[in-house]
Design an enzyme around this catalytic site. Structure first.
Site, short mmCIF file in Angstrom:
data_model
loop_
_atom_site.label_atom_id
_atom_site.label_comp_id
_atom_site.label_asym_id
_atom_site.label_seq_id
_atom_site.Cartn_x
_atom_site.Cartn_y
_atom_site.Cartn_z
N HIS A 19 0.81 -1.04 0.06
CA HIS A 19 -0.09 0.01 -0.15
C HIS A 19 0.83 1.27 0.09
O HIS A 19 0.51 2.33 -0.57
CB HIS A 19 -1.12 -0.06 1.07
CG HIS A 19 -1.91 -1.21 0.81
ND1 HIS A 19 -2.60 -1.73 2.04
CD2 HIS A 19 -2.66 -1.54 -0.17
CE1 HIS A 19 -3.56 -2.80 1.40
NE2 HIS A 19 -3.36 -2.72 0.19
N HIS A 42 -7.51 -7.93 -8.17
CA HIS A 42 -7.93 -8.66 -7.09
C HIS A 42 -8.12 -7.99 -5.98
O HIS A 42 -7.31 -7.39 -5.14
CB HIS A 42 -6.80 -9.54 -6.94
CG HIS A 42 -6.74 -10.86 -7.92
ND1 HIS A 42 -6.09 -10.12 -9.27
CD2 HIS A 42 -6.66 -11.89 -7.82
CE1 HIS A 42 -5.91 -11.34 -9.70
NE2 HIS A 42 -6.15 -12.33 -9.33
N SER A 104 -6.81 -1.96 -0.86
CA SER A 104 -6.28 -1.24 -1.97
C SER A 104 -7.64 -0.51 -2.74
O SER A 104 -7.18 0.77 -3.05
CB SER A 104 -5.63 -2.14 -3.20
OG SER A 104 -6.61 -3.17 -3.36
N GLU A 124 -13.39 -8.62 -7.96
CA GLU A 124 -13.15 -9.60 -6.77
C GLU A 124 -14.15 -10.99 -7.01
O GLU A 124 -15.30 -10.75 -7.38
CB GLU A 124 -13.74 -8.72 -5.55
CG GLU A 124 -13.71 -9.76 -4.33
CD GLU A 124 -12.43 -10.63 -4.20
OE1 GLU A 124 -11.28 -10.16 -4.10
OE2 GLU A 124 -12.54 -11.89 -3.75
N GLY A 153 -10.29 -11.10 -12.44
CA GLY A 153 -9.94 -9.80 -12.79
C GLY A 153 -8.76 -9.90 -13.83
O GLY A 153 -8.69 -9.19 -14.73
N ASP A 178 -2.71 -8.09 -7.53
CA ASP A 178 -2.56 -8.83 -6.27
C ASP A 178 -3.28 -10.05 -5.95
O ASP A 178 -4.22 -10.11 -5.18
CB ASP A 178 -3.13 -7.47 -5.15
CG ASP A 178 -2.73 -7.65 -3.68
OD1 ASP A 178 -1.91 -8.70 -3.59
OD2 ASP A 178 -3.48 -7.26 -3.08
N1 SAM Z 1 -5.84 -6.08 -3.30
C1 SAM Z 1 -6.44 -6.15 -1.85
C2 SAM Z 1 -5.89 -5.05 -1.18
O1 SAM Z 1 -4.67 -4.88 -1.30
O2 SAM Z 1 -6.62 -4.62 0.07
C3 SAM Z 1 -6.23 -7.71 -1.37
C4 SAM Z 1 -6.45 -8.75 -2.15
S1 SAM Z 1 -6.45 -10.34 -1.72
C5 SAM Z 1 -4.66 -10.25 -1.78
C6 SAM Z 1 -6.77 -11.14 -3.17
C7 SAM Z 1 -8.27 -11.16 -3.36
O3 SAM Z 1 -8.33 -11.93 -4.85
C8 SAM Z 1 -9.03 -12.21 -2.46
O4 SAM Z 1 -10.09 -11.43 -2.03
C9 SAM Z 1 -9.50 -13.44 -3.71
O5 SAM Z 1 -10.94 -13.66 -3.27
C10 SAM Z 1 -9.50 -12.66 -4.90
N2 SAM Z 1 -9.29 -13.54 -6.23
C11 SAM Z 1 -8.73 -14.72 -6.31
N3 SAM Z 1 -8.65 -14.85 -7.46
C12 SAM Z 1 -9.47 -14.14 -8.38
C13 SAM Z 1 -9.51 -13.74 -9.56
N4 SAM Z 1 -9.13 -14.67 -10.54
N5 SAM Z 1 -10.12 -12.61 -10.05
C14 SAM Z 1 -10.60 -11.68 -9.13
N6 SAM Z 1 -10.36 -12.00 -7.57
C15 SAM Z 1 -9.81 -12.87 -7.31
#
Ligand code: SAM
Length: 295
Positions: A19, A42, A104, A124, A153, A178
Protein backbone atom coordinates in the site's frame (compact mmCIF):
# COMPACT_ATOMS: atom_id res chain seq x y z
CA UNK A 1 -13.96 -22.39 -3.97
CA UNK A 2 -11.21 -20.13 -2.68
CA UNK A 3 -10.52 -20.13 1.03
CA UNK A 4 -8.30 -17.04 1.08
CA UNK A 5 -9.87 -14.08 2.89
CA UNK A 6 -7.83 -10.92 3.06
CA UNK A 7 -9.48 -9.97 6.37
CA UNK A 8 -7.10 -12.40 8.10
CA UNK A 9 -4.09 -10.52 6.74
CA UNK A 10 -5.16 -6.87 6.62
CA UNK A 11 -2.46 -4.46 7.77
CA UNK A 12 0.32 -7.06 7.78
CA UNK A 13 3.87 -6.38 6.56
CA UNK A 14 2.90 -7.30 2.99
CA UNK A 15 0.05 -4.77 3.04
CA UNK A 16 2.43 -2.12 4.41
CA UNK A 17 4.84 -2.62 1.48
CA UNK A 18 2.06 -2.98 -1.10
CA UNK A 19 0.00 0.00 0.00
CA UNK A 20 2.93 2.39 0.49
CA UNK A 21 4.12 1.52 -3.03
CA UNK A 22 0.60 1.87 -4.43
CA UNK A 23 0.04 5.30 -2.87
CA UNK A 24 3.48 6.65 -3.85
CA UNK A 25 2.88 5.52 -7.44
CA UNK A 26 -0.57 7.08 -7.55
CA UNK A 27 0.58 10.36 -6.02
CA UNK A 28 2.92 10.82 -8.95
CA UNK A 29 0.40 9.75 -11.60
CA UNK A 30 -2.21 12.13 -10.19
CA UNK A 31 0.05 15.11 -10.82
CA UNK A 32 -0.89 15.00 -14.51
CA UNK A 33 -4.13 16.69 -15.44
CA UNK A 34 -5.32 13.97 -17.82
CA UNK A 35 -7.78 11.42 -16.46
CA UNK A 36 -6.62 7.88 -15.74
CA UNK A 37 -8.22 4.43 -15.59
CA UNK A 38 -7.35 2.70 -12.31
CA UNK A 39 -7.83 -1.06 -12.12
CA UNK A 40 -7.61 -3.46 -9.19
CA UNK A 41 -7.82 -7.00 -10.59
CA UNK A 42 -7.98 -8.69 -7.14
CA UNK A 43 -9.72 -6.21 -4.87
CA UNK A 44 -10.73 -8.08 -1.72
CA UNK A 45 -13.54 -6.68 0.46
CA UNK A 46 -12.22 -3.10 0.48
CA UNK A 47 -12.50 -2.37 4.22
CA UNK A 48 -11.41 -4.52 7.16
CA UNK A 49 -11.89 -4.34 10.89
CA UNK A 50 -8.62 -4.60 12.76
CA UNK A 51 -10.52 -5.43 15.94
CA UNK A 52 -12.82 -7.98 14.31
CA UNK A 53 -12.84 -11.79 14.43
CA UNK A 54 -10.93 -12.36 11.23
CA UNK A 55 -8.02 -10.06 11.88
CA UNK A 56 -7.81 -11.12 15.54
CA UNK A 57 -7.24 -14.71 14.46
CA UNK A 58 -4.06 -13.85 12.62
CA UNK A 59 -3.45 -10.56 14.40
CA UNK A 60 -1.16 -9.93 11.45
CA UNK A 61 -1.39 -6.16 11.75
CA UNK A 62 0.59 -6.56 14.98
CA UNK A 63 3.63 -7.44 12.88
CA UNK A 64 2.78 -4.80 10.30
CA UNK A 65 0.87 -1.58 10.75
CA UNK A 66 0.82 -1.57 14.58
CA UNK A 67 4.52 -2.31 14.87
CA UNK A 68 5.26 0.47 12.39
CA UNK A 69 3.11 2.93 14.33
CA UNK A 70 4.93 2.09 17.57
CA UNK A 71 8.35 2.51 15.95
CA UNK A 72 7.43 5.86 14.42
CA UNK A 73 6.70 7.34 17.83
CA UNK A 74 10.46 7.40 18.44
CA UNK A 75 11.30 9.18 15.18
CA UNK A 76 11.62 12.93 14.66
CA UNK A 77 10.72 12.87 11.01
CA UNK A 78 8.74 10.39 8.93
CA UNK A 79 9.41 9.89 5.21
CA UNK A 80 6.67 11.29 3.01
CA UNK A 81 5.37 7.98 1.57
CA UNK A 82 4.89 6.56 5.09
CA UNK A 83 3.23 9.75 6.26
CA UNK A 84 0.87 9.62 3.29
CA UNK A 85 0.02 5.95 4.03
CA UNK A 86 -0.72 6.70 7.68
CA UNK A 87 -2.78 9.76 6.81
CA UNK A 88 -4.96 7.67 4.51
CA UNK A 89 -5.50 5.10 7.27
CA UNK A 90 -6.27 7.89 9.77
CA UNK A 91 -8.94 9.28 7.49
CA UNK A 92 -10.88 6.02 7.99
CA UNK A 93 -10.38 6.22 11.75
CA UNK A 94 -11.52 9.66 12.90
CA UNK A 95 -11.46 8.57 16.54
CA UNK A 96 -7.71 8.13 16.52
CA UNK A 97 -7.31 4.37 17.01
CA UNK A 98 -6.70 2.27 13.90
CA UNK A 99 -9.76 -0.01 13.90
CA UNK A 100 -10.57 0.10 10.20
CA UNK A 101 -8.01 -0.82 7.59
CA UNK A 102 -8.60 0.44 4.03
CA UNK A 103 -7.66 -2.11 1.38
CA UNK A 104 -6.41 -1.19 -2.09
CA UNK A 105 -9.85 -0.24 -3.57
CA UNK A 106 -10.41 2.33 -0.84
CA UNK A 107 -6.88 3.71 -1.00
CA UNK A 108 -7.27 4.08 -4.76
CA UNK A 109 -10.62 5.80 -4.48
CA UNK A 110 -9.21 8.24 -1.92
CA UNK A 111 -6.60 9.49 -4.37
CA UNK A 112 -8.61 9.38 -7.60
CA UNK A 113 -10.11 12.62 -8.88
CA UNK A 114 -13.85 12.27 -9.11
CA UNK A 115 -15.43 15.03 -11.31
CA UNK A 116 -15.68 12.17 -13.91
CA UNK A 117 -11.99 12.48 -14.70
CA UNK A 118 -10.65 9.18 -13.34
CA UNK A 119 -12.33 5.78 -13.41
CA UNK A 120 -11.84 2.94 -10.94
CA UNK A 121 -12.58 -0.63 -12.02
CA UNK A 122 -12.63 -3.26 -9.27
CA UNK A 123 -12.76 -7.05 -9.64
CA UNK A 124 -13.30 -9.62 -6.90
CA UNK A 125 -14.27 -13.24 -7.41
CA UNK A 126 -15.04 -14.42 -3.88
CA UNK A 127 -18.86 -14.38 -3.36
CA UNK A 128 -18.78 -12.93 0.17
CA UNK A 129 -15.95 -10.48 -0.38
CA UNK A 130 -17.36 -9.22 -3.66
CA UNK A 131 -20.70 -8.59 -1.92
CA UNK A 132 -18.95 -6.73 0.93
CA UNK A 133 -16.96 -4.73 -1.60
CA UNK A 134 -20.10 -3.82 -3.52
CA UNK A 135 -21.89 -2.57 -0.41
CA UNK A 136 -18.80 -0.73 0.87
CA UNK A 137 -18.38 1.02 -2.48
CA UNK A 138 -22.13 1.75 -2.79
CA UNK A 139 -21.85 3.93 0.32
CA UNK A 140 -19.52 6.27 -1.54
CA UNK A 141 -22.23 7.23 -4.01
CA UNK A 142 -19.56 7.49 -6.69
CA UNK A 143 -21.87 6.68 -9.60
CA UNK A 144 -20.31 5.19 -12.68
CA UNK A 145 -16.80 6.38 -11.93
CA UNK A 146 -16.32 3.30 -9.70
CA UNK A 147 -17.57 -0.14 -10.71
CA UNK A 148 -17.29 -3.48 -8.92
CA UNK A 149 -17.57 -6.76 -10.85
CA UNK A 150 -17.59 -10.31 -9.60
CA UNK A 151 -15.36 -11.49 -12.42
CA UNK A 152 -11.95 -13.01 -12.95
CA UNK A 153 -9.76 -9.91 -12.81
CA UNK A 154 -7.04 -11.42 -15.03
CA UNK A 155 -9.50 -11.96 -17.87
CA UNK A 156 -11.64 -8.87 -17.32
CA UNK A 157 -8.64 -6.60 -17.66
CA UNK A 158 -8.18 -7.65 -21.27
CA UNK A 159 -11.43 -5.86 -22.14
CA UNK A 160 -10.23 -2.66 -20.48
CA UNK A 161 -6.89 -2.36 -22.26
CA UNK A 162 -6.10 -0.10 -23.94
CA UNK A 163 -8.11 2.29 -21.75
CA UNK A 164 -10.43 4.90 -23.27
CA UNK A 165 -8.93 8.26 -24.11
CA UNK A 166 -9.30 11.02 -21.54
CA UNK A 167 -10.75 14.46 -22.37
CA UNK A 168 -7.27 15.57 -23.45
CA UNK A 169 -6.96 12.57 -25.78
CA UNK A 170 -4.31 10.71 -23.79
CA UNK A 171 -4.73 7.10 -22.68
CA UNK A 172 -3.51 6.33 -19.19
CA UNK A 173 -3.94 3.34 -16.90
CA UNK A 174 -2.56 2.02 -13.64
CA UNK A 175 -3.22 -1.61 -12.75
CA UNK A 176 -2.75 -3.36 -9.41
CA UNK A 177 -2.46 -7.14 -9.68
CA UNK A 178 -2.63 -8.65 -6.21
CA UNK A 179 -3.68 -12.32 -6.35
CA UNK A 180 -3.76 -14.56 -3.31
CA UNK A 181 -1.57 -17.18 -5.11
CA UNK A 182 -3.78 -19.86 -3.57
CA UNK A 183 -3.64 -21.68 -6.86
CA UNK A 184 -0.17 -22.61 -8.02
CA UNK A 185 -1.06 -21.55 -11.57
CA UNK A 186 -1.50 -17.92 -10.39
CA UNK A 187 2.28 -17.45 -10.72
CA UNK A 188 2.44 -18.39 -14.40
CA UNK A 189 -0.88 -16.65 -14.99
CA UNK A 190 0.56 -13.35 -13.73
CA UNK A 191 3.54 -13.63 -16.07
CA UNK A 192 1.42 -14.56 -19.07
CA UNK A 193 -1.15 -11.81 -18.53
CA UNK A 194 1.60 -9.21 -18.05
CA UNK A 195 3.04 -10.26 -21.39
CA UNK A 196 -0.40 -9.86 -22.95
CA UNK A 197 -1.18 -6.54 -21.20
CA UNK A 198 2.14 -5.07 -22.34
CA UNK A 199 1.16 -5.90 -25.91
CA UNK A 200 -2.28 -4.37 -25.49
CA UNK A 201 -1.10 -1.27 -23.66
CA UNK A 202 2.64 -0.93 -23.26
CA UNK A 203 2.62 2.44 -21.46
CA UNK A 204 0.40 1.37 -18.56
CA UNK A 205 1.83 1.26 -15.05
CA UNK A 206 1.50 -2.30 -13.69
CA UNK A 207 2.05 -3.14 -10.04
CA UNK A 208 2.33 -6.82 -9.13
CA UNK A 209 2.47 -8.02 -5.54
CA UNK A 210 4.08 -11.44 -4.98
CA UNK A 211 4.98 -13.57 -1.95
CA UNK A 212 8.60 -14.55 -1.35
CA UNK A 213 8.34 -18.18 -0.29
CA UNK A 214 10.47 -21.25 -0.91
CA UNK A 215 8.61 -22.46 -3.99
CA UNK A 216 10.26 -22.51 -7.42
CA UNK A 217 7.35 -20.76 -9.14
CA UNK A 218 7.35 -17.94 -6.53
CA UNK A 219 11.10 -17.53 -6.93
CA UNK A 220 10.76 -17.47 -10.68
CA UNK A 221 7.99 -14.84 -10.92
CA UNK A 222 10.05 -11.63 -10.34
CA UNK A 223 12.68 -12.97 -12.75
CA UNK A 224 10.08 -13.55 -15.41
CA UNK A 225 8.59 -10.10 -14.88
CA UNK A 226 12.05 -8.58 -15.23
CA UNK A 227 12.66 -10.46 -18.47
CA UNK A 228 9.25 -9.49 -19.88
CA UNK A 229 9.81 -5.81 -19.02
CA UNK A 230 13.29 -5.84 -20.55
CA UNK A 231 11.99 -7.55 -23.69
CA UNK A 232 9.28 -4.89 -23.99
CA UNK A 233 11.96 -2.24 -23.29
CA UNK A 234 9.99 -0.91 -20.35
CA UNK A 235 11.52 0.33 -17.09
CA UNK A 236 10.82 -1.65 -13.93
CA UNK A 237 11.33 -1.50 -10.19
CA UNK A 238 11.35 -4.34 -7.68
CA UNK A 239 10.92 -3.60 -3.96
CA UNK A 240 11.19 -6.40 -1.42
CA UNK A 241 10.66 -6.61 2.32
CA UNK A 242 11.55 -9.62 4.47
CA UNK A 243 10.81 -9.17 8.16
CA UNK A 244 12.63 -12.37 9.12
CA UNK A 245 11.55 -15.20 11.36
CA UNK A 246 11.82 -15.03 15.12
CA UNK A 247 12.53 -17.99 17.38
CA UNK A 248 9.55 -20.37 17.67
CA UNK A 249 7.78 -18.50 14.95
CA UNK A 250 6.98 -21.02 12.23
CA UNK A 251 4.88 -20.81 9.14
CA UNK A 252 3.26 -17.63 7.94
CA UNK A 253 4.46 -15.27 5.29
CA UNK A 254 7.55 -13.30 6.22
CA UNK A 255 8.58 -11.72 2.92
CA UNK A 256 7.03 -10.26 -0.20
CA UNK A 257 7.75 -8.01 -3.13
CA UNK A 258 6.19 -5.38 -5.34
CA UNK A 259 7.22 -5.40 -8.99
CA UNK A 260 6.31 -2.22 -10.87
CA UNK A 261 6.49 -1.89 -14.64
CA UNK A 262 6.68 1.68 -15.98
CA UNK A 263 7.14 3.10 -12.46
CA UNK A 264 7.20 6.87 -11.91
CA UNK A 265 10.82 8.09 -11.97
CA UNK A 266 10.38 9.30 -8.38
CA UNK A 267 9.35 5.90 -7.02
CA UNK A 268 12.76 4.34 -6.37
CA UNK A 269 13.90 7.16 -4.13
CA UNK A 270 10.57 7.26 -2.31
CA UNK A 271 10.40 3.53 -1.63
CA UNK A 272 14.03 3.40 -0.59
CA UNK A 273 13.39 6.14 1.99
CA UNK A 274 10.25 4.37 3.18
CA UNK A 275 11.96 0.98 3.49
CA UNK A 276 14.85 2.50 5.43
CA UNK A 277 12.28 3.14 8.16
CA UNK A 278 9.79 0.28 7.59
CA UNK A 279 12.53 -2.40 7.36
CA UNK A 280 14.14 -1.81 10.77
CA UNK A 281 10.72 -1.13 12.32
CA UNK A 282 9.25 -4.50 11.28
CA UNK A 283 12.39 -6.69 11.29
CA UNK A 284 12.27 -9.38 13.94
CA UNK A 285 14.69 -12.21 13.33
CA UNK A 286 16.90 -14.07 10.94
CA UNK A 287 16.52 -13.44 7.25
CA UNK A 288 15.45 -9.82 7.47
CA UNK A 289 16.21 -7.65 4.44
CA UNK A 290 14.75 -4.84 2.37
CA UNK A 291 15.83 -3.48 -0.95
CA UNK A 292 14.78 -1.71 -4.11
CA UNK A 293 16.32 -2.53 -7.46
CA UNK A 294 15.40 -1.13 -10.82
CA UNK A 295 16.28 -1.29 -14.50
N1 SAM B 1 -5.85 -6.02 -3.23
C1 SAM B 1 -6.43 -6.19 -1.91
C2 SAM B 1 -5.83 -5.15 -0.98
O1 SAM B 1 -4.64 -4.83 -1.14
O2 SAM B 1 -6.55 -4.65 -0.12
C3 SAM B 1 -6.24 -7.59 -1.38
C4 SAM B 1 -6.58 -8.67 -2.32
S1 SAM B 1 -6.32 -10.30 -1.75
C5 SAM B 1 -4.60 -10.44 -1.60
C6 SAM B 1 -6.68 -11.25 -3.18
C7 SAM B 1 -8.14 -11.32 -3.53
O3 SAM B 1 -8.28 -11.86 -4.85
C8 SAM B 1 -8.97 -12.24 -2.64
O4 SAM B 1 -10.02 -11.49 -2.07
C9 SAM B 1 -9.52 -13.33 -3.58
O5 SAM B 1 -10.84 -13.71 -3.27
C10 SAM B 1 -9.47 -12.62 -4.91
N2 SAM B 1 -9.35 -13.45 -6.13
C11 SAM B 1 -8.69 -14.63 -6.28
N3 SAM B 1 -8.66 -14.97 -7.58
C12 SAM B 1 -9.29 -13.98 -8.27
C13 SAM B 1 -9.51 -13.73 -9.65
N4 SAM B 1 -9.10 -14.58 -10.59
N5 SAM B 1 -10.15 -12.58 -10.00
C14 SAM B 1 -10.56 -11.69 -9.06
N6 SAM B 1 -10.36 -11.88 -7.73
C15 SAM B 1 -9.73 -13.01 -7.34
Amino acid sequence: MFSYRHAFHAGNHADVLKHITLLATMRHLMQKEAGITLIDTHSGAGLYRLDGDYSQKGAEAEDGLFKLLAALEKLDSIPEPIEDYLEQISSFNPNGQARIYPGSPFLMQRLMRHESRDRLRLFELHPTDSKSLMSNIAQLDAGRSITVSREDGFEALKKLLPPPASATGSKRAMVLIDPSYEIKSDYSKVASVIQDYLKRFSTGTYLVWYPIIPRPEAHELPRRLRTLSNQAQKPWLNATLAIGRGPGDEGGLVASGMFVINPPFTLKDQIRKALDVVGPALARGTGKSWQVESS
